[in-house]
Design an enzyme around this catalytic site. Structure first.
Site, PDB file in Angstrom:
ATOM      1  N   SER A 153       0.846  -1.188   0.000  1.00 11.29           N
ATOM      2  CA  SER A 153       0.000   0.000   0.000  1.00 11.29           C
ATOM      3  C   SER A 153       0.882   1.239   0.000  1.00 11.29           C
ATOM      4  O   SER A 153       1.975   1.235   0.605  1.00 11.29           O
ATOM      5  CB  SER A 153      -0.898   0.031   1.247  1.00 11.29           C
ATOM      6  OG  SER A 153      -1.574   1.276   1.345  1.00 11.29           O
ATOM      7  N   TYR A 193      -1.699  -0.567  10.199  1.00  8.31           N
ATOM      8  CA  TYR A 193      -1.828  -1.106   8.828  1.00  8.31           C
ATOM      9  C   TYR A 193      -0.658  -0.636   7.970  1.00  8.31           C
ATOM     10  O   TYR A 193      -0.035  -1.425   7.247  1.00  8.31           O
ATOM     11  CB  TYR A 193      -3.155  -0.628   8.252  1.00  8.31           C
ATOM     12  CG  TYR A 193      -3.355  -0.854   6.762  1.00  8.31           C
ATOM     13  CD1 TYR A 193      -3.742  -2.100   6.268  1.00  8.31           C
ATOM     14  CD2 TYR A 193      -3.190   0.190   5.850  1.00  8.31           C
ATOM     15  CE1 TYR A 193      -3.947  -2.294   4.909  1.00  8.31           C
ATOM     16  CE2 TYR A 193      -3.394   0.008   4.497  1.00  8.31           C
ATOM     17  CZ  TYR A 193      -3.771  -1.234   4.025  1.00  8.31           C
ATOM     18  OH  TYR A 193      -3.968  -1.418   2.682  1.00  8.31           O
TER      19      TYR A 193
END
Ligand code: NAP
Length: 246
Positions: free
Chosen positions: A141, A155
């Site tokens: 990501s 995350y």
């Protein structure tokens, strides 16, 4: 030439489903992993088969070692030796500041996003080393470098770990003929934002993205497909950012 056999974790929805469809069009046979939406998995599998590819669906929580082993065993039994792996399954937990996060949510994110990727990479490394070739693509990501402040620093940290393991494993497995790369998407229109409690998040972020829009799952799938393809035969250890400039 035999068709590539590729495992896609979290292939039932979102980026994973788009990746399955793209890889089917590119001539791969597919093992599609999912965890909680069998109907979505079967829907994607039907589209994959309609594109002329073989496809087996397997319920496999990537955080569970036995599930990962069963996913690979089933793929090989149904389709033949596994030549490709897309580590796409990922979760964020609820949005919020670290100070407010629950330990169980932090643990789950690390279990799925980091341990799950390691378990899948480990099994793929064993299989592909025996074959003398193979390609792995990890879905990271853009958050890995942006940090996710206020939303999900845990995350972001898990995805930064994915970037690090991509670089290290590429060096470890290069001599065995195995390439390891990652794709780091920016904001992409999927169910993930609703799951984390903010369905309008991707659209709302558009003004802050240089290309002024969220990405489509197929745009991430195209990068994954390229990294798995022979066109990327000299590319390993790279993290390809596909984020509209963010
Ligand atoms: P999504 O729409 O929420 O889909 C998640 C997929 O992962 C589903 O197929 C789900 O299966 C599967 N999954 C979730 N937990 C799993 C587990 N423990 N074991 C196996 N499968 C599991 O998510 P997405 O947006 O497509 O995200 C895919 C990947 O892209 C993730 O790694 C995510 O971190 C990354 N990413 C997404 C964005 C974005 O803006 N969407 C941005 C950057 C990176 P079920 O259908 O069975 O629930």
């Amino acid at each position: 030439m035999s068709r590539p056999v590729t495992i896609v974790t979290g292939g039932s929805r979102g980026i994973g489903a788009a990746t399955c469809l793209r890889l089917a069009a590119d001539g791969h046979d597919l093992a599609l992993g999912y965890v909680s939406h069998p109907e979505a998995a079967e829907g994607t599998a039907a589209s994959v088969r309609a594109a002329g590819a073989r496809c087996v669906t397997v319920r496999a929580d990537t955080a569970e070692e036995a599930d990962v082993e069963r996913l690979f065993d089933t793929a090989a039994a149904a389709l033949g030796p596994v030549t490709g792996l897309v580590n796409n399954a990922g979760v964020t937990g609820p949005l919020g500041r670290l100070a407010d996060a629950r330990t169980e949510d932090l643990r789950r994110v690390l279990d799925v996003n980091l341990l799950g990727v390691l378990l899948c990479c480990r099994r793929a490394a064993r299989e592909m080393t025996a074959l003398g070739s193979g390609a792995i693509v990890n879905v990271s990501s853009a958050a890995a470098t942006l940090g996710g402040p206020g939303d999900y620093v845990h995350y972001a940290a898990s995805k930064a770990a994915v970037d690090a393991l991509t670089v290290g494993l590429a060096k470890e497995l290069g001599p065995d003929g195995i390439r390891v790369n990652a794709v780091a998407p920016g904001l992409v229109e999927t169910d993930m934002h609703a799951t984390m409690g903010d369905p309008g998040r991707a659209e709302r972020a558009a003004p802050g993205i240089p290309l002024r829009r969220p990405g489509a799952p197929a745009e991430i799938a195209a990068a994954v497909a390229w990294l798995l393809s022979a066109d990327a035969s000299y590319t390993t250890g790279t993290v390809l950012r596909v984020s509209g400039g963010r």
